[in-house]
Design a protein around this motif. Structure first.
Motif, mmCIF file in Angstrom:
data_model
loop_
_atom_site.group_PDB
_atom_site.id
_atom_site.type_symbol
_atom_site.label_atom_id
_atom_site.label_comp_id
_atom_site.label_asym_id
_atom_site.label_seq_id
_atom_site.Cartn_x
_atom_site.Cartn_y
_atom_site.Cartn_z
ATOM 1 N N ILE A 263 0.841 -1.203 0.000
ATOM 2 C CA ILE A 263 0.000 0.000 0.000
ATOM 3 C C ILE A 263 0.875 1.252 0.000
ATOM 4 N N ILE A 264 1.958 1.251 0.800
ATOM 5 C CA ILE A 264 2.874 2.393 0.829
ATOM 6 C C ILE A 264 3.433 2.657 -0.563
ATOM 7 N N SER A 271 1.559 9.691 -5.409
ATOM 8 C CA SER A 271 1.883 10.982 -4.790
ATOM 9 C C SER A 271 2.944 11.768 -5.548
ATOM 10 N N LEU A 272 3.524 11.176 -6.575
ATOM 11 C CA LEU A 272 4.601 11.863 -7.303
ATOM 12 C C LEU A 272 4.117 13.142 -7.982
ATOM 13 N N ILE A 273 2.828 13.260 -8.252
ATOM 14 C CA ILE A 273 2.322 14.487 -8.892
ATOM 15 C C ILE A 273 1.738 15.464 -7.867
ATOM 16 N N LEU A 328 0.931 4.644 7.800
ATOM 17 C CA LEU A 328 1.383 3.347 7.296
ATOM 18 C C LEU A 328 2.862 3.108 7.605
ATOM 19 N N ARG A 329 3.680 4.155 7.440
ATOM 20 C CA ARG A 329 5.122 4.005 7.700
ATOM 21 C C ARG A 329 5.409 3.773 9.176
ATOM 22 N N ALA A 330 4.525 4.249 10.032
ATOM 23 C CA ALA A 330 4.740 4.074 11.469
ATOM 24 C C ALA A 330 4.352 2.678 11.942
#
Length: 370
Positions: A263-264, A271-273, A328-330
């Motif tokens: 998912i990340i 999110s690149l845009i 999510l990263r946490a």
């Protein structure tokens, strides 16, 4: 005052304490570090919110104290050769720093002008492993608010009940919670809110060790964190913290066990845009066995998808990409339970088993044509 100290030892003490030094202050000594030579050498930084003291071994020839500009002193020590450093100062606060062939003469300030740190009694504290507290802080402090209109939420809630320590951070758009059993709570109930900036410094100082303990001594207005020769004193935040238990949905109909990394990766690609100027939300469509993620900004469109367990009903929900990624990263586990109720209800992320952590992210209302 006159003492000698190893460059590496002094440099490490400065690096710990300098984060409590005021960047700019009408009280000039708060832009400095207080050096006190008695039986040992103590370095101290203080900004009226947080104070950090670090005590290190040094060869003390003459006792005394001096305040030196933190930025200049730090730069000098960092650039000196790896050798013993000799520091002395006279009655006019002129300070001489010698190391090898290098010598600096800088003017200091009287230690009497440096404000005293609040006194916190080392009574009735709690102790837990450094690695455990560091992990709990790192998994929650990202959700601390930076909005000074609600000062209480610029810190994290520490709550001890039934031999469990719970740390909670909220900022109005998301919630992060970490919960762990602790050994020495003795059935006590305790609650206080520590500033997020202080907790970041605590995490920075804490060694990644299960064997070393950190002691926390909370009082009504201040708290003391003690670890490995370092003392961190902080002013506690006052006010009514969010009733976080009531904010967590308990009736989510959709529960999906998801792979965090996939998912990340999907969200990061879409999110690149998105940029600081183009803060458009991402559109997440949960349907059948697929999560479809898309975004539209003035730069163009982005679309990606990843597999998920079967979703019993289609649900489309918008998120701030950074808030979702932070949560999510946490997550400390590879698989987590993602819970959804509706397109306008918060998304909840929990462990598949147990209740060691919880993240809540509020949705963003989507435009029909996006």
């Amino acid at each position: 005052m006159k003492f000698t100290c190893e460059k590496a030892v002094l440099s490490e003490a400065i690096s710990v304490c300098i984060h409590a030094v005021a960047a700019k202050s009408t009280i000039s000594v708060l832009e400095g570090l207080l050096l006190t030579a008695k039986d040992e050498l103590t370095v101290c930084g203080y900004n009226f919110k947080t104070g950090i003291k670090k005590t290190v071994s040094a060869n003390i020839a003459e006792t005394g104290a001096i305040v030196l500009n933190a930025r200049i002193f730090n730069d000098i020590v960092r650039k000196l050769p790896d050798d013993m450093i000799e520091i002395s100062c006279d009655e006019h606060h002129m300070t001489t720093i010698r190391c090898g062939m290098s010598e600096f003469n800088i003017i200091g300030a009287s230690a009497e002008e440096f404000p005293e740190l609040p006194s916190v009694e080392k009574n009735d504290g709690i102790a837990l492993s450094c690695r455990l507290l560091r992990s709990m802080i790192d998994h929650t402090v990202f959700a601390v608010s930076d909005n000074e209109n609600k000062p209480i939420h610029t810190g994290s809630l520490f709550e001890i009940q039934d031999d469990k320590l719970t740390i909670v951070s909220v900022d109005g758009y998301r919630l992060a919670m970490s919960q762990e059993e602790i050994q020495n709570a003795s059935g006590r109930q305790l609650s206080f809110v520590a500033p997020g900036e202080t907790l970041k410094e605590v995490s920075r100082i804490l060694p990644d060790s299960d064997d070393e303990l950190i002691h926390i001594y909370p009082e009504r207005k201040h708290a003391l964190f003690e670890i490995d020769g370092a003392l961190i004193t902080t002013r506690l935040l006052e006010g009514e913290f969010l009733n976080y238990r009531n904010a967590i949905p308990t009736d989510c109909a959709i529960r999906l066990e998801i792979d965090v990394k996939s998912i990340i990766n999907c969200v990061e690609r879409v999110s690149l845009i998105i940029s600081e100027r183009l803060k458009n939300p991402i559109r997440c469509c949960f349907e059948d066995e697929s999560l479809k993620i898309s975004c539209v900004t003035s730069l163009g469109r982005a679309y990606d998808e990843c597999p998920i367990p079967h979703c019993p009903e289609k649900i489309e929900i918008g998120f701030n990409n950074r808030y979702l990624l932070d949560a999510l990263r946490a997550c400390p586990e590879e698989k987590v339970m993602l819970e959804l109720k509706s397109s306008l209800s918060p998304c909840v992320i929990r462990p598949v088993e147990g209740e060691k952590f919880l993240y809540l992210v509020l949705p963003v209302r989507l435009k029909a044509d996006a």
